[in-house]
Design a protein around this motif. Structure first.
Motif, short mmCIF file in Angstrom:
data_model
loop_
_atom_site.label_atom_id
_atom_site.label_comp_id
_atom_site.label_asym_id
_atom_site.label_seq_id
_atom_site.Cartn_x
_atom_site.Cartn_y
_atom_site.Cartn_z
N ASP A 21 0.82 -1.21 0.00
CA ASP A 21 0.00 0.00 0.00
C ASP A 21 0.86 1.26 0.00
O ASP A 21 0.55 2.22 -0.69
CB ASP A 21 -0.94 0.01 1.21
N LEU A 25 0.73 4.06 -2.81
CA LEU A 25 0.50 5.48 -2.53
C LEU A 25 1.64 6.35 -3.04
O LEU A 25 1.41 7.45 -3.56
CB LEU A 25 0.29 5.68 -1.03
N GLN A 95 -0.22 4.54 7.68
CA GLN A 95 -1.43 3.87 7.23
C GLN A 95 -2.23 3.31 8.39
O GLN A 95 -1.67 2.79 9.35
CB GLN A 95 -1.07 2.74 6.26
N ASP A 98 -7.73 1.15 5.71
CA ASP A 98 -8.08 1.75 4.42
C ASP A 98 -8.01 3.27 4.44
O ASP A 98 -8.59 3.94 3.58
CB ASP A 98 -9.48 1.29 3.99
N ARG A 125 -9.19 4.41 0.88
CA ARG A 125 -9.29 3.43 -0.21
C ARG A 125 -10.75 3.02 -0.34
O ARG A 125 -11.37 2.53 0.58
CB ARG A 125 -8.44 2.21 0.08
N TRP A 130 -7.16 4.39 -4.05
CA TRP A 130 -6.86 5.42 -3.07
C TRP A 130 -7.22 6.78 -3.65
O TRP A 130 -6.90 7.07 -4.80
CB TRP A 130 -5.37 5.43 -2.73
#
Length: 142
Positions: A21, A25, A95, A98, A125, A130
């Motif tokens: 993730d 991002l 993070q 989500d 997300r 995202w």
């Protein structure tokens, strides 16, 4: 003992997902900054959530509709029309499932000067994508 093993295996299973993730991002930010340099409306539309709250470095607050109006009114820039190229430095991502907070130094380079801004965005997300729901830009003291 079984409970500890289950918890440990869950922790180790989520670590690669979080790394993926963060990579996603980071790639999204790079794609966006490239598109922003060209004033690409499709990139802006992909990046910003419909419910966006954007606070500019000049202290103005607006949403996605106003932002997109400004982007589309100018149109996509031809290579010879690009006067500022945007990139990022010191990207930090935190993070929370989500939801993610992305903070970085936005660098705007033109022929005559380089400007830096502290930017942070909150991403959510949705449907596997995202998007930024909140954004704050602040001029960086040099």
């Amino acid at each position: 003992m079984k409970k500890i093993l289950i918890v440990m295996s869950l922790l180790f299973c989520t670590m690669p997902a979080l790394a993926d993730d963060k990579a996603e991002l980071t790639a999204l930010l790079s794609e966006f900054l490239d598109g922003a340099s060209r004033n690409d409306a499709s990139i802006h539309n992909k990046y910003w959530a419909d419910e966006l709250i954007y606070t500019s470095s000049g202290g103005t607050r607006f949403g996605k509709a106003e932002l997109m109006q400004g982007v589309t009114s100018r149109g996509m820039l031809k290579p010879e029309e690009i006067d500022t190229v945007y990139s990022s430095e010191d990207v930090r991502i935190m993070q929370y499932g989500d939801t993610a907070v992305v903070a970085f130094v936005l660098v705007g380079k033109s022929a005559n000067e380089t400007k830096r801004y502290l930017n942070s965005g909150t991403f959510v997300r949705k449907n596997g994508q995202w998007q930024a729901v909140n954004w704050q830009a602040t001029s960086k003291a040099e």
